[in-house]
Design an enzyme around this catalytic site. Structure first.
Site, short mmCIF file in Angstrom:
data_model
loop_
_atom_site.label_atom_id
_atom_site.label_comp_id
_atom_site.label_asym_id
_atom_site.label_seq_id
_atom_site.Cartn_x
_atom_site.Cartn_y
_atom_site.Cartn_z
N GLN A 1 0.83 -1.22 0.00
CA GLN A 1 0.00 0.00 0.00
C GLN A 1 0.86 1.27 0.00
OE1 GLN A 1 -3.08 0.49 -0.53
NE2 GLN A 1 -3.74 -1.64 -0.54
N SER A 2 2.01 1.20 -0.66
CA SER A 2 2.96 2.32 -0.61
C SER A 2 2.45 3.59 -1.30
CB SER A 2 4.25 1.86 -1.29
OG SER A 2 5.09 2.94 -1.56
#
Ligand SMILES: Cc1ncc(COP(=O)(O)O)c(C=O)c1O
Length: 232
Positions: free
Chosen positions: A75-76
């Site tokens: 989920q960067s």
């Protein structure tokens, strides 16, 4: 704002707003508190990575890169914003994400795909490996992908997770320049800048900017979001 002769490519709507947090000041009984709205940089979902990418991607363009490779968590924010920025500049993006491939892409992973990321590879985190071993696994995957891309005729440019420290430092020195100017217009001067600290690129830049533009009056306070003080 240009620092020396270092190349920068414009990606964001800068300067971002500096807003006074009047309600929080009331609750705390002072001091005057402002928030620098770097979530409003106007590309992707915003965030601190954009100022860094303005320098990283300028370097990529100078080197004739056709593709950008970067890493991050599934989920960067960094991976998502890099994809958006590389898109704008006509470069392909290849992501190597830490973790297992989710059944359904959601959140930033969904946005990465919507933004047209070229390829996503996943490096599963082995339950028994330490942090350093995992980082070397990840680096091996990066090296493998870079070599593959070169073979395919691409010119790949690698951006480490959170960008190189020098690019963070340049980007966030520029942020201090904005803050000082915005407060000066209100006849104020900052004495503290407080930031989240992950890779520390942002904080390094704020310290540099404080030295360059703060006349020695600004203290920079970083709040670690990952490592303990002795590891930073
Ligand atoms: C909003 C925000 N600001 C600052 C940071 C710190 O970034 P870094 O220390 O990696 O430059 C992060 C990430 O940790 C962040 O999400």
């Amino acid at each position: 704002m240009q620092i020396g002769a270092v190349k920068r490519v414009r990606l964001g709507e800068l300067p971002t707003p500096l807003q006074e947090m009047a309600n929080l000041e009331k609750v705390l009984g002072g001091p005057r508190l402002f928030i620098k709205r770097d979530d409003l940089t106007g590309l992707g979902t915003g965030g601190n990575k954009l100022r860094k990418l303005e320098y990283a991607l300028a370097e990529a363009m100078e080197l004739g890169a056709t593709a950008v490779v970067t890493t991050g968590a599934v989920q960067s924010n960094h991976a998502q914003l890099t994809t958006a920025a590389a898109n704008r500049l006509g470069m392909k993006t290849f992501l190597i994400l830490k973790g297992d491939k989710p059944h359904q892409p959601s959140g930033n992973l969904f946005l990465d795909r919507l933004l047209g990321v070229e390829e996503i590879r996943y490096v599963a985190v082995p339950s028994d490996s330490g942090k350093e071993e995992f980082e070397s696994l990840l680096q091996n995957e990066v090296d493998r992908l870079m070599a593959e891309l070169r073979k395919r005729g691409e010119v790949p440019y690698y951006i480490p997770n959170g960008c190189k420290a020098i690019h963070g430092a340049l980007g966030y020195a520029g942020c201090v320049y904005e803050i000082v100017g915005q407060l000066r217009a209100m006849n104020l001067a900052p004495n503290y800048i407080v930031t989240a600290c992950g890779t520390s690129g942002t904080q390094t830049g704020l310290v540099l900017g404080s030295i360059l533009y703060g006349q020695g009056e600004i203290k920079v306070l970083g709040m670690s979001v990952s490592e303990k003080r002795d590891k930073l």
